[in-house]
Design a protein around this motif. Structure first.
Motif, PDB file in Angstrom:
ATOM      1  N   THR A  23       1.594   1.602  -5.373  1.00  0.00           N
ATOM      2  CA  THR A  23       0.974   2.050  -4.136  1.00  0.00           C
ATOM      3  C   THR A  23      -0.140   3.047  -4.456  1.00  0.00           C
ATOM      4  O   THR A  23       0.005   3.881  -5.335  1.00  0.00           O
ATOM      5  CB  THR A  23       2.017   2.735  -3.222  1.00  0.00           C
ATOM      6  N   ALA A  24      -1.237   2.934  -3.713  1.00  0.00           N
ATOM      7  CA  ALA A  24      -2.350   3.871  -3.848  1.00  0.00           C
ATOM      8  C   ALA A  24      -2.496   4.642  -2.546  1.00  0.00           C
ATOM      9  O   ALA A  24      -2.286   4.092  -1.454  1.00  0.00           O
ATOM     10  CB  ALA A  24      -3.642   3.128  -4.156  1.00  0.00           C
ATOM     11  N   VAL A  81      -7.031   3.845   5.936  1.00  0.00           N
ATOM     12  CA  VAL A  81      -6.857   2.548   5.271  1.00  0.00           C
ATOM     13  C   VAL A  81      -8.178   2.098   4.659  1.00  0.00           C
ATOM     14  O   VAL A  81      -8.220   1.645   3.513  1.00  0.00           O
ATOM     15  CB  VAL A  81      -6.309   1.483   6.251  1.00  0.00           C
ATOM     16  N   ALA A  82      -9.267   2.241   5.396  1.00  0.00           N
ATOM     17  CA  ALA A  82     -10.576   1.818   4.896  1.00  0.00           C
ATOM     18  C   ALA A  82     -10.968   2.575   3.628  1.00  0.00           C
ATOM     19  O   ALA A  82     -11.474   1.978   2.674  1.00  0.00           O
ATOM     20  CB  ALA A  82     -11.641   2.000   5.973  1.00  0.00           C
ATOM     21  N   ALA A  83     -10.732   3.878   3.605  1.00  0.00           N
ATOM     22  CA  ALA A  83     -11.086   4.673   2.428  1.00  0.00           C
ATOM     23  C   ALA A  83     -10.242   4.280   1.225  1.00  0.00           C
ATOM     24  O   ALA A  83     -10.754   4.167   0.101  1.00  0.00           O
ATOM     25  CB  ALA A  83     -10.912   6.161   2.723  1.00  0.00           C
ATOM     26  N   THR A  84      -8.958   4.056   1.445  1.00  0.00           N
ATOM     27  CA  THR A  84      -8.087   3.676   0.336  1.00  0.00           C
ATOM     28  C   THR A  84      -8.423   2.269  -0.146  1.00  0.00           C
ATOM     29  O   THR A  84      -8.405   2.002  -1.351  1.00  0.00           O
ATOM     30  CB  THR A  84      -6.604   3.797   0.748  1.00  0.00           C
ATOM     31  N   ALA A  85      -8.772   1.383   0.765  1.00  0.00           N
ATOM     32  CA  ALA A  85      -9.198   0.037   0.370  1.00  0.00           C
ATOM     33  C   ALA A  85     -10.478   0.099  -0.461  1.00  0.00           C
ATOM     34  O   ALA A  85     -10.633  -0.652  -1.433  1.00  0.00           O
ATOM     35  CB  ALA A  85      -9.407  -0.837   1.604  1.00  0.00           C
ATOM     36  N   ASP A  92     -10.897  -2.213  -8.719  1.00  0.00           N
ATOM     37  CA  ASP A  92     -10.601  -3.636  -8.924  1.00  0.00           C
ATOM     38  C   ASP A  92      -9.112  -3.852  -9.201  1.00  0.00           C
ATOM     39  O   ASP A  92      -8.731  -4.511 -10.170  1.00  0.00           O
ATOM     40  CB  ASP A  92     -11.466  -4.218 -10.043  1.00  0.00           C
ATOM     41  N   VAL A  93      -8.291  -3.249  -8.333  1.00  0.00           N
ATOM     42  CA  VAL A  93      -6.839  -3.408  -8.423  1.00  0.00           C
ATOM     43  C   VAL A  93      -6.309  -3.843  -7.055  1.00  0.00           C
ATOM     44  O   VAL A  93      -6.944  -3.617  -6.025  1.00  0.00           O
ATOM     45  CB  VAL A  93      -6.125  -2.104  -8.863  1.00  0.00           C
ATOM     46  N   LYS A 115       0.124  -4.866   0.108  1.00  0.00           N
ATOM     47  CA  LYS A 115      -1.211  -5.273  -0.346  1.00  0.00           C
ATOM     48  C   LYS A 115      -1.680  -6.591   0.259  1.00  0.00           C
ATOM     49  O   LYS A 115      -2.871  -6.844   0.348  1.00  0.00           O
ATOM     50  CB  LYS A 115      -1.252  -5.330  -1.868  1.00  0.00           C
ATOM     51  N   ASP A 116      -0.748  -7.445   0.710  1.00  0.00           N
ATOM     52  CA  ASP A 116      -1.125  -8.718   1.323  1.00  0.00           C
ATOM     53  C   ASP A 116      -1.184  -8.647   2.843  1.00  0.00           C
ATOM     54  O   ASP A 116      -1.486  -9.647   3.494  1.00  0.00           O
ATOM     55  CB  ASP A 116      -0.138  -9.813   0.902  1.00  0.00           C
ATOM     56  N   ASP A 117      -0.917  -7.479   3.411  1.00  0.00           N
ATOM     57  CA  ASP A 117      -0.977  -7.296   4.860  1.00  0.00           C
ATOM     58  C   ASP A 117      -2.413  -7.502   5.325  1.00  0.00           C
ATOM     59  O   ASP A 117      -3.369  -7.124   4.642  1.00  0.00           O
ATOM     60  CB  ASP A 117      -0.496  -5.884   5.205  1.00  0.00           C
ATOM     61  N   ASP A 118      -2.566  -8.071   6.500  1.00  0.00           N
ATOM     62  CA  ASP A 118      -3.905  -8.329   7.048  1.00  0.00           C
ATOM     63  C   ASP A 118      -4.758  -7.060   7.135  1.00  0.00           C
ATOM     64  O   ASP A 118      -5.975  -7.115   6.952  1.00  0.00           O
ATOM     65  CB  ASP A 118      -3.819  -8.972   8.430  1.00  0.00           C
TER      66      ASP A 118
END
Length: 135
Positions: A23-24, A81-85, A92-93, A115-118
């Protein structure tokens, strides 16, 4: 760099993220006051400012959408969420995301998003689509 097209761009240097147990998350987001423990005061201040900025931008989004905001899952922590993405794209993880936010009732809640959540997939795609295209 935080960017709102046509409104502003703000640079936050040396922001710390954590990668732990697949988790990040932004270091400090796990606390209601966004104060990252165990850091020198100036670094903790910087982390706190970044997280407060993300929270303010999320609240701006909610205000702009009004009652429609509740239609969108994750509206309470969209900018976090946007910043962490963006961090995940830069590294590149593919990791799960962790965010903390204050609920409407005032409780502080930590959320893990797979990580696979929409929400994660869409945030990663938005970051990739915002990157400058090179010929």
């Amino acid at each position: 760099m935080a960017v709102r097209q046509g409104l502003f761009s703000t640079v936050f240097a040396n922001v710390l993220f954590v990668e732990s147990s697949d988790t990040a998350y932004v270091f400090g987001i796990e606390t209601p006051d966004a104060r990252a423990g165990g850091l020198p005061a100036d670094v903790a201040d910087q982390q706190q400012r970044f997280i407060q900025f993300l929270r303010e931008q999320t609240h701006e989004d909610i205000r702009a959408l009004g009652m429609l905001a509740k239609v969108f899952r994750g509206h309470e922590y969209g900018c976090e969420v946007a910043a962490t993405a963006a961090y995940l794209v830069a590294r590149d993880v593919c990791l799960n995301l962790g965010v903390g936010y204050q609920t409407e009732s005032g409780a502080y809640e930590l959320v893990g998003i797979h990580k696979d959540d929409d929400l994660v997939v869409q945030a990663r795609l938005a970051v990739l689509n915002d990157e400058p295209q090179h010929p």
